[in-house]
Design a protein around this motif. Structure first.
Motif, PDB file in Angstrom:
ATOM      1  N   GLY A  64       4.084   6.596   4.147  1.00  0.00           N
ATOM      2  CA  GLY A  64       2.955   6.222   3.294  1.00  0.00           C
ATOM      3  C   GLY A  64       3.301   6.201   1.820  1.00  0.00           C
ATOM      4  N   GLY A  65       3.992   7.227   1.341  1.00  0.00           N
ATOM      5  CA  GLY A  65       4.377   7.287  -0.068  1.00  0.00           C
ATOM      6  C   GLY A  65       5.365   6.202  -0.449  1.00  0.00           C
ATOM      7  N   GLN A  66       6.311   5.931   0.445  1.00  0.00           N
ATOM      8  CA  GLN A  66       7.277   4.869   0.181  1.00  0.00           C
ATOM      9  C   GLN A  66       6.583   3.513   0.128  1.00  0.00           C
ATOM     10  N   LEU A  67       5.623   3.315   1.014  1.00  0.00           N
ATOM     11  CA  LEU A  67       4.898   2.050   1.060  1.00  0.00           C
ATOM     12  C   LEU A  67       4.090   1.842  -0.212  1.00  0.00           C
ATOM     13  N   ASP A  68       3.408   2.877  -0.660  1.00  0.00           N
ATOM     14  CA  ASP A  68       2.648   2.776  -1.913  1.00  0.00           C
ATOM     15  C   ASP A  68       3.563   2.434  -3.076  1.00  0.00           C
ATOM     16  N   SER A  69       4.715   3.093  -3.126  1.00  0.00           N
ATOM     17  CA  SER A  69       5.697   2.826  -4.185  1.00  0.00           C
ATOM     18  C   SER A  69       6.188   1.384  -4.123  1.00  0.00           C
ATOM     19  N   LEU A  70       6.453   0.894  -2.915  1.00  0.00           N
ATOM     20  CA  LEU A  70       6.911  -0.487  -2.723  1.00  0.00           C
ATOM     21  C   LEU A  70       5.854  -1.482  -3.202  1.00  0.00           C
ATOM     22  N   ILE A  71       4.619  -1.276  -2.794  1.00  0.00           N
ATOM     23  CA  ILE A  71       3.542  -2.194  -3.181  1.00  0.00           C
ATOM     24  C   ILE A  71       3.403  -2.225  -4.700  1.00  0.00           C
ATOM     25  N   GLN A  72       3.422  -1.066  -5.328  1.00  0.00           N
ATOM     26  CA  GLN A  72       3.288  -1.005  -6.788  1.00  0.00           C
ATOM     27  C   GLN A  72       4.491  -1.646  -7.483  1.00  0.00           C
ATOM     28  N   SER A  73       5.664  -1.435  -6.935  1.00  0.00           N
ATOM     29  CA  SER A  73       6.875  -2.022  -7.518  1.00  0.00           C
ATOM     30  C   SER A  73       6.833  -3.550  -7.455  1.00  0.00           C
ATOM     31  N   VAL A  74       6.496  -4.088  -6.290  1.00  0.00           N
ATOM     32  CA  VAL A  74       6.432  -5.553  -6.138  1.00  0.00           C
ATOM     33  C   VAL A  74       5.332  -6.118  -7.026  1.00  0.00           C
ATOM     34  N   ALA A  75       4.152  -5.489  -7.009  1.00  0.00           N
ATOM     35  CA  ALA A  75       3.033  -5.980  -7.827  1.00  0.00           C
ATOM     36  C   ALA A  75       3.390  -5.927  -9.310  1.00  0.00           C
ATOM     37  N   GLY A  76       3.994  -4.843  -9.739  1.00  0.00           N
ATOM     38  CA  GLY A  76       4.336  -4.689 -11.154  1.00  0.00           C
ATOM     39  C   GLY A  76       5.405  -5.660 -11.631  1.00  0.00           C
TER      40      GLY A  76
END
Length: 170
Positions: free
Chosen positions: A94-106
């Motif tokens: 879950g934490g890795q996924l949140d980080s991935l989503i924020q990284s791609v979006a940013g």
């Protein structure tokens, strides 16, 4: 040997899964993903590159915890070009996924909801690309190169996919 060199070597090796049709299918899927979601192809390629880096980090961590066979099993199980949310949940916590989503979006400017909707296709594409090195006798030199054993950081899935497209004349 770089990632694309490993892919070309796998294409020329009948004991490995890589072939021109498989590469073309991956490239076509990335193009369709762009068109179907109204996202510029360069943005999808950027997202693919970021996803590839996160997949690599996650697989490196899983390899250090569970070994090569576990990672090869994950790659073989979830590689594809279709929509597969199980691939995302199997590769990322879950934490890795949140980080991935924020990284791609940013880094791409995509809305986080759009990123989340793209991931169940992008993750299997990355896995499909690296699965191409699977060997009938066991082992996967493409996966080993992708995981970048020498830690020089010289791996980018989107660049390798772009080279594959040029190789195929697309």
């Amino acid at each position: 040997m770089g990632l694309f060199d490993q892919i070309l070597s796998a294409v020329g090796n009948p004991d490995q899964q890589a072939n021109n049709d498989g590469l073309a299918n991956i490239i076509n899927t990335v193009g369709q993903l762009s068109g179907n979601n109204g996202v510029d192809p360069s943005v999808v390629n950027s997202a693919l590159s970021i996803v590839g880096n996160h997949v690599r980090s996650s697989l490196q961590q899983q390899r250090s915890e569970s070994g090569d066979r576990q990672v090869e099993g994950l790659v073989n199980q979830f590689a594809g070009t279709g929509y597969n949310p199980d691939a995302v949940s199997s590769i990322f916590s879950g934490g890795q996924l949140d980080s991935l989503i924020q990284s791609v979006a940013g880094r791409t400017g995509l809305d986080p909801n759009t990123v989340q909707s793209l991931l169940p296709t992008l993750v299997p594409i990355v896995l499909n690309f690296i699965q191409s090195g699977s060997n009938s006798g066991g082992g996967n030199p493409v996966l080993n190169t992708f995981l970048d054993s020498d830690q020089d950081g010289d791996v980018d899935i989107a660049d390798a996919l772009g080279m594959a497209g040029r190789y195929l004349g697309r």
